[in-house]
Scaffold this active site. Structure first.
Site: not given
Ligand code: PLP
Length: 392
Positions: A180, A208, A239
């Site tokens: 991320s 992502h 996203k």
């Molecule tokens: N996993 C990754 C790699 C992320 O970048 C994010 C959020 O930015 C999440 C999980 C969490 O997802 P959510 O925003 O739906 O809670």
């Protein structure tokens, strides 16, 4: 001394170390240009990668679902909150990935927490990439399993750790598909091979990658043709799919297990039905409009090459997440501030989100950015980068 004076002290210390965070308010939905503090700024840090968050067709589907189902689900999934539309979406997601089953969660954060705490416990071991998302880190910590952190993308290091823990009850290797903050890709073929050799379960967080990677936007697992090889896939709706929420996909027994033991799944109100309607429509658009993905990739290549030509370090990013590495927090936030003054909104990222000395601007591209938008961004990066002596 007052009971909460320590809070003031902690805040002061954050300010002194350039770690203090302030929320910035955007005054309309995430489009390429958004209103902020009364003026328009170019939005270059949104995860609305395909521009679906304000697509009129998705808005319409949500509104229709509110008419049909009401606003809230009215309960947790295991009591009265499971609506037919939740099931419809779960079936659709299972088909989307060719997996046996899928299960909805209220966010990616809660999905990771739920899975890791339900599946892993004392006597087990989790192998986790050092740059995995905070929700994975927190899930690992809460699980009470032994945690083995391997160096970022380093499969030799992972193997050496796998060799050391052969006697553990259950083993799980967990990784982001696309990281991320660095925008690089996990070496999934090698990881899956190691998992087979050392009898470990595998979990890939595709937050992502869904909608962006793979020939049909099913993620990095599709890109590597490994969709049937992984045990657990996590995807999010917040996203590229332009909405909110998340899911796990995998074997039927795994999903049954999560329904029975996933505390974060059990003890929370189910997603609103309108969210499910929106995501169902979003999945349709993903298949019907592959040109969105193509536009996104064209934009990514243009912007990354432009930044590199200016002399910025975009690390090893291979994705639509383009880190512009700066280093220390003070200068990073100064760059962030000056870019915003020049009408480009890119958020500076500091520890603990990224390691010490690796502060950066996290640039994200959208399919809906025009070539003029991106040229405008490059012009401002050049101007501010020169002012701060970061590029020549
Ligand atoms: N996993 C990754 C790699 C992320 O970048 C994010 C959020 O930015 C999440 C999980 C969490 O997802 P959510 O925003 O739906 O809670």
């Amino acid at each position: 001394m007052g009971k909460i004076d320590f809070i003031e002290k902690e805040l002061q210390s954050l300010k002194e170390r350039d770690r203090y965070r302030q929320i910035r308010w955007i005054e309309e939905g995430p489009s390429p240009w958004v209103r902020m503090n009364g003026g328009k700024v170019l939005l270059l840090c949104s995860n609305n990668y395909l521009g679906l968050a304000n697509d009129p067709r998705l808005k319409e589907k949500m509104l229709q679902a509110v008419e049909a189902w009401g606003c809230g689900s009215g309960g947790s999934r295991s009591i009265s909150g499971s609506l037919a539309i939740h099931r419809l979406l779960e079936e659709r997601l299972a088909r989307f990935h060719g997996s046996e089953e899928a299960l909805l969660f209220n966010s990616g954060y809660s999905a990771n927490l739920s899975l890791l705490t339900a599946l892993m416990g004392e006597g087990d071991v989790i192998y986790s990439d050092e740059l995995n998302h905070a929700s994975i880190v927190d899930g690992c910590r809460l699980s009470k399993a032994s945690i083995q952190i391997y160096r970022h993308l380093d499969m030799e290091h992972l193997e050496s750790l796998l060799k050391e823990n052969q006697e553990k009850r259950r083993k799980l290797i967990v990784t982001d598909g696309i990281f991320s903050m660095d925008g690089d890709e996990a070496p999934l073929p090698e990881m899956i091979q190691l998992a087979k050799r050392y009898d470990a379960l595998t979990m890939v967080d595709e937050a992502h990658a869904i909608g962006v990677f793979g020939p049909t936007g099913r993620g990095t697992l599709e890109h590597f043709q490994l969709s049937q090889e992984v045990d657990i896939l996590m995807g999010t709706f917040g996203k590229a799919l332009g909405c909110f929420g998340a899911y796990m996909a995998g074997k039927k027994s795994l999903i049954e297990f999560l329904i029975n033991t996933g505390r974060v799944f059990l003890y929370t109100t189910a997603l609103p039905p309108s969210v499910c309607a929106c995501v169902l429509a979003s999945l349709d658009l993903l298949d019907e409009e592959p040109e969105r993905r193509e536009r996104l990739w064209t934009n990514v290549h243009y912007l990354r090459e432009g930044l590199n030509q200016l002399g910025f370090d975009t690390m090893k990013s291979q994705a639509h997440i383009i880190p512009v590495l700066i280093g220390e927090p003070k200068i990073t936030m100064e760059m962030d501030r000056r870019l915003l003054e020049s009408r480009v909104f890119v958020q500076g990222i500091r520890p603990p989100t990224v390691p010490e000395g690796k502060c950066r601007l996290r640039v994200t591209v959208m399919a809906t950015h025009s070539r003029e938008d991106l040229s405008f961004a490059l012009e401002k990066f050049e101007k501010v980068g020169k002012e701060l002596g970061l590029v020549r």
